[in-house]
Design an enzyme around this catalytic site. Structure first.
Site, PDB file in Angstrom:
ATOM      1  CB  ILE A 118       0.459   0.795  -6.778  1.00 12.29           C
ATOM      2  CG1 ILE A 118      -0.536   1.657  -7.395  1.00 12.29           C
ATOM      3  CG2 ILE A 118       1.983   1.520  -6.789  1.00 12.29           C
ATOM      4  CD1 ILE A 118      -0.797   2.967  -6.947  1.00 12.29           C
ATOM      5  N   PRO A 119       2.328  -2.230  -7.137  1.00  6.42           N
ATOM      6  CG  PRO A 119       3.094  -3.532  -8.849  1.00  6.42           C
ATOM      7  CD  PRO A 119       2.203  -2.458  -8.629  1.00  6.42           C
ATOM      8  CB  CYS A 120       5.340  -0.564  -3.174  1.00  7.33           C
ATOM      9  SG  CYS A 120       4.095  -1.028  -2.170  1.00  7.33           S
ATOM     10  CG  HIS A 121       4.867  -6.524  -3.917  1.00  4.58           C
ATOM     11  ND1 HIS A 121       3.618  -5.997  -4.267  1.00  4.58           N
ATOM     12  CD2 HIS A 121       4.977  -7.846  -4.816  1.00  4.58           C
ATOM     13  CE1 HIS A 121       3.050  -6.707  -5.282  1.00  4.58           C
ATOM     14  NE2 HIS A 121       3.961  -7.511  -5.575  1.00  4.58           N
ATOM     15  NE  ARG A 122       4.544  -7.216  -9.212  1.00  6.63           N
ATOM     16  CZ  ARG A 122       3.702  -7.107  -9.898  1.00  6.63           C
ATOM     17  NH1 ARG A 122       3.567  -6.211 -10.872  1.00  6.63           N
ATOM     18  NH2 ARG A 122       2.602  -7.869  -9.813  1.00  6.63           N
TER      19      ARG A 122
END
Length: 168
Positions: A134-138
């Site tokens: 779940i790409p929270c880094h984006r």
């Protein structure tokens, strides 16, 4: 929570280019991705002793490896996701951010119909149990700054955005 003794939960360690990543899988899917040793120790203290089970975690570790090699842009793993309905809405929106792109906290808030909630989006990001998947880094600050990843670990956020070609 499932107990470690039922045999349907286990972990493995993926040796990524940015350091060891602990992956926990249960009978429903990937349950936890711990990006730092501190996070892993906190999770183990909460859950108790977990058995190492590379076979159970094989697909998740393989897909993480493909991601870091630039061979995978989307994950197709079953997830064992627990959280409030609000957090799940935020996490679903994060999964819609394309590989190599970013959104601001304000943009995520607007996308889920809560434009006044960028801080709550930040809290949901912080509570994300499955970073990378779940790409929270984006998610970045409105002014483009890399803020708010795993507390003060913006170095991890930058490394992941470099993998995706967003940063050079």
């Amino acid at each position: 929570m499932k107990s470690a003794s039922d045999g349907k939960i286990g972990y493995d360690i993926y040796r990524s280019p940015i350091g060891p990543i602990h992956v926990v899988v249960d009978g429903r899917g990937v349950r936890k991705v711990a990006m730092t040793d501190e996070e892993w120790q906190e999770y183990r203290a909460e859950l108790g002793d977990l058995p190492r089970n590379p076979a159970l975690c094989r697909a998740a570790v393989r897909q993480l490896d493909e991601y870091f090699k630039g061979e995978r842009r989307e994950f197709d793993l079953p997830l064992s996701l627990e959280g409030t309905e609000f957090r799940k809405r935020v996490w679903n929106e994060l999964r819609a951010i394309p590989y190599g792109e970013v959104r601001s906290y304000a943009e995520i808030a607007a996308a889920i119909g809560m434009p006044q909630a960028p801080r709550a989006i930040g809290q949901a990001n912080r509570a994300n149990p499955l970073p990378i998947l779940i790409p929270c880094h984006r998610v970045i600050g409105k002014n483009g700054d890399l803020v708010g990843y795993a507390g003060t670990r913006t170095d991890i956020k930058a490394a992941l955005l470099r993998v995706e070609g967003y940063l050079r």
